[in-house]
Design a protein around this motif. Structure first.
Motif, PDB file in Angstrom:
ATOM      1  N   TRP A  99      -3.093  14.821  -3.677  1.00 15.39           N
ATOM      2  CA  TRP A  99      -3.932  13.896  -4.415  1.00 15.39           C
ATOM      3  C   TRP A  99      -5.025  13.500  -3.408  1.00 15.39           C
ATOM      4  CZ3 TRP A  99       0.369  12.604  -2.256  1.00 15.39           C
ATOM      5  CH2 TRP A  99       0.659  11.426  -1.436  1.00 15.39           C
ATOM      6  N   THR A 100      -6.361  13.108  -3.938  1.00 14.13           N
ATOM      7  CA  THR A 100      -7.240  12.509  -3.110  1.00 14.13           C
ATOM      8  C   THR A 100      -7.530  11.021  -3.625  1.00 14.13           C
ATOM      9  OG1 THR A 100      -8.309  14.630  -3.177  1.00 14.13           O
ATOM     10  CG2 THR A 100      -9.694  12.541  -2.692  1.00 14.13           C
ATOM     11  N   THR A 101      -7.653  10.286  -2.608  1.00 18.37           N
ATOM     12  CA  THR A 101      -7.844   8.758  -2.744  1.00 18.37           C
ATOM     13  C   THR A 101      -9.130   8.392  -3.081  1.00 18.37           C
ATOM     14  OG1 THR A 101      -8.364   8.422  -0.692  1.00 18.37           O
ATOM     15  CG2 THR A 101      -5.768   8.060  -1.160  1.00 18.37           C
ATOM     16  N   ALA A 102      -9.408   7.221  -3.290  1.00 20.14           N
ATOM     17  CA  ALA A 102     -10.676   6.669  -3.908  1.00 20.14           C
ATOM     18  C   ALA A 102     -11.851   6.889  -2.644  1.00 20.14           C
ATOM     19  CB  ALA A 102     -10.732   5.240  -4.506  1.00 20.14           C
ATOM     20  N   ASP A 103     -11.351   6.918  -1.576  1.00 22.93           N
ATOM     21  CA  ASP A 103     -12.305   7.024  -0.391  1.00 22.93           C
ATOM     22  C   ASP A 103     -12.555   8.546   0.131  1.00 22.93           C
ATOM     23  OD1 ASP A 103      -9.751   7.491   0.445  1.00 22.93           O
ATOM     24  OD2 ASP A 103      -9.861   6.021   2.210  1.00 22.93           O
ATOM     25  N   GLY A 104     -11.963   9.547  -0.733  1.00 21.14           N
ATOM     26  CA  GLY A 104     -12.230  10.928  -0.570  1.00 21.14           C
ATOM     27  C   GLY A 104     -11.048  11.653   0.426  1.00 21.14           C
ATOM     28  N   VAL A 105     -10.122  10.766   0.904  1.00 18.44           N
ATOM     29  CA  VAL A 105      -9.232  11.211   1.768  1.00 18.44           C
ATOM     30  C   VAL A 105      -8.052  12.119   1.278  1.00 18.44           C
ATOM     31  CG1 VAL A 105      -7.383  10.792   3.423  1.00 18.44           C
ATOM     32  CG2 VAL A 105      -9.614   9.455   3.428  1.00 18.44           C
ATOM     33  N   VAL A 106      -7.761  13.257   1.495  1.00 18.54           N
ATOM     34  CA  VAL A 106      -6.647  14.172   0.537  1.00 18.54           C
ATOM     35  C   VAL A 106      -5.501  13.774   1.327  1.00 18.54           C
ATOM     36  CG1 VAL A 106      -6.237  16.621   0.107  1.00 18.54           C
ATOM     37  CG2 VAL A 106      -8.670  15.923   0.047  1.00 18.54           C
ATOM     38  N   HIS A 107      -4.295  13.654   0.343  1.00 18.27           N
ATOM     39  CA  HIS A 107      -3.077  13.539   1.014  1.00 18.27           C
ATOM     40  C   HIS A 107      -2.071  14.715   0.363  1.00 18.27           C
ATOM     41  CE1 HIS A 107      -3.768   9.480   2.741  1.00 18.27           C
ATOM     42  NE2 HIS A 107      -4.586   9.446   1.895  1.00 18.27           N
TER      43      HIS A 107
END
Length: 200
Positions: A99-107
């Protein structure tokens, strides 16, 4: 067959509170112990149960506030069936999700999904403030049930503890009174038997 009127039974049960020339101070003290024990058991149980319920509700609310749901996708297909396991199992299997967080970081992490889901399937996962996948918080209904159960359990334990303490005090008082009666009978018994024998 005649039945004893309810008023007579009540008088027998409450004899320690009624005027009686044979009543001793220890009898009155025992009556107060019983009354205070029941009042304290109910009061302490209610207060402890309320405090436990409030604490549980606050903890569950804080847990719900610390996690949030995010949309993720499966990176690989999930297994067709869960491995055989004993005990409680919800039937889901572990799979890798992204998934990708609101700040664009992919987890990327592993989460439990339903078996047989193909790669790319959307799933909902719960994450904490650090972005780690955590278990889903309790629903409001589940939280209410846990809160009520915690309150009832703590109330019962606290009330029982108070009642048991009062029972121990009362038991020691009864033993002391029986010992006093025994000592008095040792003094009065021989005289009473002599008087009875003389009258005979």
């Amino acid at each position: 067959m005649t039945r004893t009127p309810p008023t007579t039974v009540a008088r027998v049960r409450l004899w320690r509170w009624r005027p009686n020339t044979l009543k001793r101070h220890s009898d009155v003290f025992e009556a107060w112990i019983v009354l205070v024990t029941w009042i304290l058991a109910l009061a302490v149980g209610a207060l402890a149960g309320q405090a436990a319920a409030h604490s549980m509700d606050s903890a569950l609310s804080a847990r719900r506030a610390q996690v949030h749901a995010v949309s993720a996708v499966l990176t690989d297909g999930a297994a067709k069936a869960p491995p055989a396991a004993g005990g409680y199992d919800d039937g889901r299997v572990w799979a890798t999700v992204r998934w990708t967080t609101a700040d664009g970081v992919v987890h990327t992490d592993r989460a439990k999904v339903y078996p047989g889901a193909p790669a790319g399937s959307p799933v909902t996962v719960w994450t904490d403030g650090t972005g780690r996948i955590v278990s889903a918080p309790t629903t409001p209904t589940e939280g209410m049930l846990q809160t009520v159960l915690a309150g009832v359990l703590v109330a019962q334990v606290a009330g029982t503890a108070v009642w048991a303490s009062g029972w121990l005090v009362r038991t020691r008082l009864v033993r002391r009174r029986l010992a006093e009666w025994d000592e008095e009978w040792k003094r009065v018994g021989p005289e009473w038997r002599n008087l009875s024998g003389g009258r005979g």
